[in-house]
Design an enzyme around this catalytic site. Structure first.
Site, short mmCIF file in Angstrom:
data_model
loop_
_atom_site.label_atom_id
_atom_site.label_comp_id
_atom_site.label_asym_id
_atom_site.label_seq_id
_atom_site.Cartn_x
_atom_site.Cartn_y
_atom_site.Cartn_z
N MET A 128 -7.77 -31.48 29.68
CA MET A 128 -7.59 -31.08 28.30
C MET A 128 -8.94 -30.72 27.68
O MET A 128 -9.89 -30.50 28.38
CB MET A 128 -6.92 -32.21 27.51
CG MET A 128 -5.47 -32.42 27.87
SD MET A 128 -4.40 -31.14 27.18
CE MET A 128 -2.80 -31.76 27.69
N CYS A 129 -9.01 -30.70 26.37
CA CYS A 129 -10.19 -30.22 25.66
C CYS A 129 -10.87 -31.37 24.93
O CYS A 129 -10.39 -32.49 24.89
CB CYS A 129 -9.80 -29.14 24.66
SG CYS A 129 -8.82 -27.80 25.39
N ARG A 130 -12.02 -31.07 24.34
CA ARG A 130 -12.74 -32.02 23.51
C ARG A 130 -13.35 -31.26 22.35
O ARG A 130 -13.72 -30.09 22.48
CB ARG A 130 -13.83 -32.74 24.30
CG ARG A 130 -13.42 -33.17 25.69
CD ARG A 130 -14.28 -34.30 26.20
NE ARG A 130 -13.98 -35.54 25.50
CZ ARG A 130 -12.87 -36.27 25.70
NH1 ARG A 130 -11.96 -35.86 26.55
NH2 ARG A 130 -12.68 -37.39 25.04
N ASN B 94 -6.98 -30.33 20.14
CA ASN B 94 -7.10 -31.06 21.40
C ASN B 94 -5.75 -31.69 21.68
O ASN B 94 -5.25 -32.50 20.88
CB ASN B 94 -8.18 -32.14 21.32
CG ASN B 94 -8.36 -32.88 22.62
OD1 ASN B 94 -8.13 -32.32 23.68
ND2 ASN B 94 -8.79 -34.13 22.55
#
Length: 347
Positions: free
Chosen positions: A1-3, A122
């Site tokens: 995933m993202c941050r 996110n």
């Protein structure tokens, strides 16, 4: 995933102090994340983006934010390093991406922008392909035409724009952004119910107009924990030891700096406090920070013991949360009795 990471301050910050210099900066998080157990995708190497507002308004330049994005890994982009040493801003959004929805392209890199607004996400919308056409159908032309990429995140931004009285306004009251965010989450939940989607959606959203900031830590579940989200506040964020070791100092009661991040940017345990699951954080233009519960069908009041026993497995599997034992590591919970820079409102 993202941050992602958000900085808002009464004075501008040099971007390098957020992005490149700290030994646990968002760039280093992209390949070495303490709060991430995603063995399927151990790095956030699918592009990055940073957006910022000018320190001083210039009529010729306008009030819209500037965005720099790239599909190269953030830790290997020399242009980012050069720019970060020369740019200062009082409000910064930064994001590193690991592709889960949408192709690897500049159009899919956060932050997304429309007029004066910036947006990041996110998490992920469960079975988004089932609700995508339904969502698109509800959008006015302005919001629909804004979308350039093919991520669930950008379509969520378009949905948020559709909830604003005027998405092209020059300024937005904090309450206006807060209501649009609440309505966006409610609409996404209604789509999931309409299409019988039972898997939870992870909705850590953030939006700003350069003056106010609205952020959510949210999951469409009463029993699961949301993706990690932390905040820190104080009077100065500075390097105290060689090697990129930073800390947040608090000389008095003023909140000159507020930072929100998927993962703490320092190793100082007392610097960071965890944002509660299914809560919204609002930072006003005057640097007041409010943490507000999102009271919907997935809300669990703090008085309910179930609020303390949310399961972490779902977010862990997505690579967005560590077990509770690890979550407590960066933050000294006893400090919560000393440092309380937030106000909690029940609505």
């Amino acid at each position: 995933m993202c941050r992602f990471v958000i900085y808002k301050g009464t004075s501008p910050v040099q971007l390098s102090h957020l992005l490149t210099r700290p030994c646990h900066s968002i760039i280093n998080q992209a390949f070495d994340s303490r709060l991430r157990l995603d063995r399927r995708r151990p790095m956030n190497g699918d592009g990055f983006g940073v957006g910022w507002y000018d320190s001083i308004y210039d009529e010729e330049l306008g009030s819209q934010p500037c965005i720099f994005t790239s599909v190269t890994p953030a830790w290997n982009n020399v242009n980012l390093t050069r720019l970060a040493e020369k740019i200062k801003s009082p409000l910064v959004f930064a994001h590193v991406r690991a592709t889960t929805a949408g192709s690897l392209s500049l159009d899919n890199c956060h932050p997304f922008v429309h007029g004066k607004l910036m947006f990041m996400h996110n998490g992920g919308i469960a079975e988004f392909q089932l609700i995508k056409r339904r969502l698109q159908k509800d959008l006015p032309d302005t919001a629909f035409d804004m979308v350039q990429g093919n991520t669930d995140s950008e379509w969520c931004f378009a949905l948020l724009l559709s909830k604003l009285p005027d998405c092209n306004a020059r300024s937005f009251a904090p309450e206006t952004l807060r209501k649009a965010m609440s309505d966006t989450i409610a609409t996404l939940n209604s789509y999931a119910e309409e299409f019988n989607i039972t898997e939870p959606s992870l909705m850590n959203f953030c939006v700003t107009d350069g003056e106010s900031v609205v952020v959510t830590r949210y999951i469409s579940s009463k029993t699961e924990e949301a993706a990690s989200l932390w905040f820190s506040s104080g009077t100065e964020f500075s390097e105290y030891a060689e090697g990129g070791h930073y800390k947040m100092s608090k000389a008095d009661k003023r909140e000159n700096i507020i930072m929100i991040a998927s993962e703490p940017l320092t190793f100082e345990r007392a610097d960071w406090m965890e944002i509660k699951t299914n809560h919204m954080v609002v930072i006003t233009p005057k640097m007041n920070l409010l943490q507000i519960p999102i009271k919907d069908q997935f809300y669990v009041p703090a008085s309910d013991p179930a609020s303390l026993t949310r399961r972490t497995e779902f977010a862990q599997e997505k690579g967005l949360l560590n077990p509770r034992k690890a979550i407590g590591t960066p933050v000294d919970k006893s400090s919560q009795n000393i440092r309380r820079p937030i106000q909690v409102q029940a609505h």
